[in-house]
Design a protein around this motif. Sequence first.
Motif, PDB file in Angstrom:
ATOM      1  N   LEU A  34       0.958  -1.266  -0.016  1.00  0.00           N
ATOM      2  CA  LEU A  34      -0.007  -0.009   0.016  1.00  0.00           C
ATOM      3  C   LEU A  34       0.843   1.271   0.022  1.00  0.00           C
ATOM      4  O   LEU A  34       1.833   1.317   0.662  1.00  0.00           O
ATOM      5  CB  LEU A  34      -1.020  -0.056   1.361  1.00  0.00           C
ATOM      6  N   ARG A  35       0.553   2.186  -0.922  1.00  0.00           N
ATOM      7  CA  ARG A  35       1.302   3.400  -0.901  1.00  0.00           C
ATOM      8  C   ARG A  35       1.163   4.043   0.440  1.00  0.00           C
ATOM      9  O   ARG A  35       0.149   4.127   1.125  1.00  0.00           O
ATOM     10  CB  ARG A  35       0.777   4.165  -2.232  1.00  0.00           C
ATOM     11  N   ARG A  36       1.884   5.094   0.704  1.00  0.00           N
ATOM     12  CA  ARG A  36       2.271   5.603   2.026  1.00  0.00           C
ATOM     13  C   ARG A  36       1.332   7.079   2.058  1.00  0.00           C
ATOM     14  O   ARG A  36       1.376   7.676   1.031  1.00  0.00           O
ATOM     15  CB  ARG A  36       3.675   5.807   2.709  1.00  0.00           C
ATOM     16  N   GLU A  67      -0.882   8.505  -4.082  1.00  0.00           N
ATOM     17  CA  GLU A  67      -1.179   9.395  -5.250  1.00  0.00           C
ATOM     18  C   GLU A  67      -1.189  10.958  -4.940  1.00  0.00           C
ATOM     19  O   GLU A  67      -1.815  11.179  -3.899  1.00  0.00           O
ATOM     20  CB  GLU A  67      -2.328   8.995  -6.058  1.00  0.00           C
ATOM     21  N   THR A  68      -0.629  11.843  -5.728  1.00  0.00           N
ATOM     22  CA  THR A  68      -0.564  13.258  -5.914  1.00  0.00           C
ATOM     23  C   THR A  68       0.627  13.511  -4.672  1.00  0.00           C
ATOM     24  O   THR A  68       1.113  14.725  -4.804  1.00  0.00           O
ATOM     25  CB  THR A  68      -1.931  13.914  -5.400  1.00  0.00           C
ATOM     26  N   LEU A  69       1.121  12.756  -3.914  1.00  0.00           N
ATOM     27  CA  LEU A  69       2.296  13.028  -3.047  1.00  0.00           C
ATOM     28  C   LEU A  69       3.520  12.832  -3.603  1.00  0.00           C
ATOM     29  O   LEU A  69       3.635  12.105  -4.538  1.00  0.00           O
ATOM     30  CB  LEU A  69       2.096  12.010  -1.634  1.00  0.00           C
ATOM     31  N   ASP A  70       4.384  13.726  -3.314  1.00  0.00           N
ATOM     32  CA  ASP A  70       6.001  13.449  -3.877  1.00  0.00           C
ATOM     33  C   ASP A  70       6.561  13.066  -2.685  1.00  0.00           C
ATOM     34  O   ASP A  70       6.329  13.076  -1.350  1.00  0.00           O
ATOM     35  CB  ASP A  70       6.210  14.869  -4.209  1.00  0.00           C
ATOM     36  N   CYS A  71       7.847  12.505  -2.893  1.00  0.00           N
ATOM     37  CA  CYS A  71       8.762  11.873  -1.665  1.00  0.00           C
ATOM     38  C   CYS A  71       9.851  13.140  -1.543  1.00  0.00           C
ATOM     39  O   CYS A  71      10.810  13.360  -2.420  1.00  0.00           O
ATOM     40  CB  CYS A  71       9.349  10.633  -1.952  1.00  0.00           C
ATOM     41  N   CYS A 100       6.734  11.460   2.707  1.00  0.00           N
ATOM     42  CA  CYS A 100       5.655  11.883   1.636  1.00  0.00           C
ATOM     43  C   CYS A 100       5.114  13.079   1.981  1.00  0.00           C
ATOM     44  O   CYS A 100       4.505  13.363   2.994  1.00  0.00           O
ATOM     45  CB  CYS A 100       4.672  10.718   1.722  1.00  0.00           C
ATOM     46  N   GLN A 101       5.166  14.040   0.992  1.00  0.00           N
ATOM     47  CA  GLN A 101       4.784  15.507   1.343  1.00  0.00           C
ATOM     48  C   GLN A 101       4.323  15.904  -0.289  1.00  0.00           C
ATOM     49  O   GLN A 101       4.533  15.444  -1.217  1.00  0.00           O
ATOM     50  CB  GLN A 101       5.942  16.475   1.168  1.00  0.00           C
ATOM     51  N   CYS A 102       3.432  16.999  -0.217  1.00  0.00           N
ATOM     52  CA  CYS A 102       3.100  17.664  -1.205  1.00  0.00           C
ATOM     53  C   CYS A 102       3.928  18.348  -2.114  1.00  0.00           C
ATOM     54  O   CYS A 102       5.101  18.560  -1.270  1.00  0.00           O
ATOM     55  CB  CYS A 102       1.811  18.414  -0.915  1.00  0.00           C
ATOM     56  N   HIS A 103       3.890  18.559  -3.528  1.00  0.00           N
ATOM     57  CA  HIS A 103       4.767  19.341  -4.339  1.00  0.00           C
ATOM     58  C   HIS A 103       4.741  20.557  -3.539  1.00  0.00           C
ATOM     59  O   HIS A 103       3.852  21.061  -3.002  1.00  0.00           O
ATOM     60  CB  HIS A 103       4.455  19.475  -5.525  1.00  0.00           C
ATOM     61  N   TRP A 105      -2.075  20.554   0.808  1.00  0.00           N
ATOM     62  CA  TRP A 105      -2.802  19.093   1.261  1.00  0.00           C
ATOM     63  C   TRP A 105      -4.326  19.406   1.865  1.00  0.00           C
ATOM     64  O   TRP A 105      -4.563  20.153   2.948  1.00  0.00           O
ATOM     65  CB  TRP A 105      -1.935  18.501   2.691  1.00  0.00           C
ATOM     66  N   ASP A 106      -5.174  18.675   1.052  1.00  0.00           N
ATOM     67  CA  ASP A 106      -6.581  19.560   1.449  1.00  0.00           C
ATOM     68  C   ASP A 106      -7.272  18.271   2.303  1.00  0.00           C
ATOM     69  O   ASP A 106      -8.472  18.443   2.630  1.00  0.00           O
ATOM     70  CB  ASP A 106      -7.433  19.542   0.161  1.00  0.00           C
ATOM     71  N   GLY A 107      -6.484  17.364   2.774  1.00  0.00           N
ATOM     72  CA  GLY A 107      -7.223  16.483   3.805  1.00  0.00           C
ATOM     73  C   GLY A 107      -7.024  14.964   3.232  1.00  0.00           C
ATOM     74  O   GLY A 107      -6.928  14.008   3.739  1.00  0.00           O
ATOM     75  N   VAL A 108      -7.091  14.882   1.860  1.00  0.00           N
ATOM     76  CA  VAL A 108      -7.206  13.596   1.034  1.00  0.00           C
ATOM     77  C   VAL A 108      -6.053  13.579   0.102  1.00  0.00           C
ATOM     78  O   VAL A 108      -5.244  12.733  -0.171  1.00  0.00           O
ATOM     79  CB  VAL A 108      -8.658  13.498   0.535  1.00  0.00           C
ATOM     80  N   TYR A 109      -5.940  14.782  -0.744  1.00  0.00           N
ATOM     81  CA  TYR A 109      -4.973  14.868  -1.647  1.00  0.00           C
ATOM     82  C   TYR A 109      -4.308  16.148  -1.709  1.00  0.00           C
ATOM     83  O   TYR A 109      -4.578  17.161  -1.106  1.00  0.00           O
ATOM     84  CB  TYR A 109      -5.633  14.799  -3.003  1.00  0.00           C
TER      85      TYR A 109
END
Length: 365
Positions: free
Chosen positions: A146-148, A162-166, A171-174, A179-183
Motif C-alpha cells: 500500500l502506498r504511504r 497518489e498526488t504526494l511526492d517524496c 511523503c509530502q505535497c509538491h 494538502w486538502d486532507g485527502v489529496y
Amino acid sequence: MVLIFSLIISAISILVGSVNYISINEGYTFNSTCRNSFECRGKLICLEGTCRCSVELIWNGTNCIMRQMAGLQCTSQIECQDDLLCVEGSCSCHETHYLKDKQCIIRKQSSEVCNNTEECLSTLLCHRHTCQCMSSDYWNGTTCRLRREINFPCKNRLQCKETLDCRENSCQCHDTDYWDGVYCVNRKAAGMPCSSQNECQDDFRCLNESCSCQMLEYLNGDKCFRRQMAGMHCTSQIECQDDLLCVEGICLCHETHYLKDKQCIIRKQSNELCSTTEECLSTLVCHRHICQCISSDYWNGTTCKLRREMNFSCKNRLQCRETLDCRENTCQCHDTDYWDGVYCVNRKVDESNFLKYSYMKQIQK
Ligand SMILES: *[C@@H]1O[C@H](CO)[C@@H](O)[C@H](O)[C@H]1NC(C)=O
Ligand SMILES: *[C@@H]1O[C@H](CO)[C@@H](O)[C@H](O)[C@H]1NC(C)=O
Ligand SMILES: *[C@@H]1O[C@H](CO)[C@@H](O)[C@H](O)[C@H]1NC(C)=O
Ligand SMILES: *[C@@H]1O[C@H](CO)[C@@H](O)[C@H](O)[C@H]1NC(C)=O
Ligand SMILES: *[C@@H]1O[C@H](CO)[C@@H](O)[C@H](O)[C@H]1NC(C)=O
Ligand SMILES: *[C@@H]1O[C@H](CO)[C@@H](O)[C@H](O)[C@H]1NC(C)=O
Ligand SMILES: *[C@@H]1O[C@H](CO)[C@@H](O)[C@H](O)[C@H]1NC(C)=O
C-alpha cells in the motif's frame, strides 16, 4: 569346487526367484541389494546392484510410478514432476510460475509485458499489457504494498499515495500544492477562496477568506507588486498607495492633502494655523500664520469665492465686497455711507450738526 558350488546355488536362486516373481509377484523391495532385475519386485529393476525404478519413474513407497504433470492428481510432492508442487491433491506450478501448454512458466515482474494477470507475479495485475500494482499500491521489488500516507517515510515518489511526492525522505505535497486532507491540490491564485495561508500561492496571503496580495501590494497579471509612495512613477491608480492618486504618471496626494515626510497630510481649513500656503486647502493662502482667502474673496465653508457686489444677495457682511454691509439679505452701504460707484464712502455731514444731533439724542434719554 567352491566355485562350482556357488554357481549351482545362484542358478537355483535365480530359478527360485524368477519362479517366485512370476508366480506370486514377490521379490526384493526398493534399495535392496540385487544381482539382476528378476530378484526385484514389481517394476523395480536391478541397477548398480540395487533394486530401483527405471530412470523415468519414481518410488512412491510402494510402487514405481510416473511423475505426474501439472493438473494431475497427487498424494505427495514426490509424485509430481520436478518443477511442480502437490497442492490440494493436484500437481501445480509454484506460485512464482503459471501453467501454459503443460509447462510451468515463470511469472513476470513489475513492468514486464503481459497478456493477462495470470502471467504476472501474485499481487500484480496485467494492465495495459504491463504487469503492475494497482494504483493504490507500489512495487517494493518483491510484492505490491500500500502506498504511504502524507508524512510517512519514503525513498521515492512511487512509495507515496497518489498526488504526494517524496521529499527529504517523507511523503509530502509538491511545492506548488497544499494538502486538502485527502489529496495534494494546486495552491490558489489571487481571488480564489481560502481558509488558511498554505492554500494560497507563495505571492499571496489568505486575507478575508480569499487569496490576495498584501496590504501594500497590488495584483498585476498573477503577481503582487509593491504599491508606490508619493512622488514615484505610476501608470494607474492601483499602483499607488491607498491615499494617493496617479496623476500624470506620478503618485500624488489628493488635492485635499499635501506631502510631508512621505505622508499625505490633510490641508487646513480657513482660520487654521499654518506656516506655508501649501498646508492650506487650495484657494486659501497662509497669511500671518493663518489660512485665509485673499481680501477680495470670502470663505463659503469649502472654498474662497469672490465677494459680492452692491445690490447682490448675501447672508452676512463677509460675503459682500469691502466697505459694503449685508442688510436685508442684500449687499448695501451703511446708513452713514453712500455709494460712490466703487466703494461706500462716508456721507459728507457738517461735523457741528452731527455733534448737535448726537447731543440731543442723549438728552431725550
Ligand atoms: C535408498 O538408499 C539410499 C542410499 O542408501 C537412501 O538415501 C534412501 O533414503 C533409500 N530410499 C528408501 C526409499 O529407502
Ligand atoms: C503409490 O502409487 C500407487 C499407484 O498409483 C498407489 O496405489 C499407492 O497407494 C501409492 N503409494 C503411496 C504410499 O502413496
Ligand atoms: C500476447 O498475446 C499475443 C497474441 O496471442 C502473442 O503474440 C504475444 O506473444 C503474447 N505476449 C506475451 C508477453 O505473452
Ligand atoms: C517487500 O515487502 C515484503 C512484505 O513486507 C517483504 O517481505 C520484502 O522483503 C520486501 N521486498 C524488498 C525488496 O524490500
Ligand atoms: C471581506 O469580504 C467582504 C465580502 O466580499 C467585503 O465586504 C469586505 O469588505 C472584505 N473585507 C476586507 C477587509 O477586505
Ligand atoms: C462653496 O462654493 C462651491 C463652489 O461654488 C460649492 O461647490 C460649495 O458647495 C459651496 N460650499 C458650501 C458649504 O456652500
Ligand atoms: C441698487 O438698487 C437700487 C434700488 O433698486 C438702485 O436704485 C441702485 O441704482 C442700485 N445700485 C447699483 C450700483 O446697481
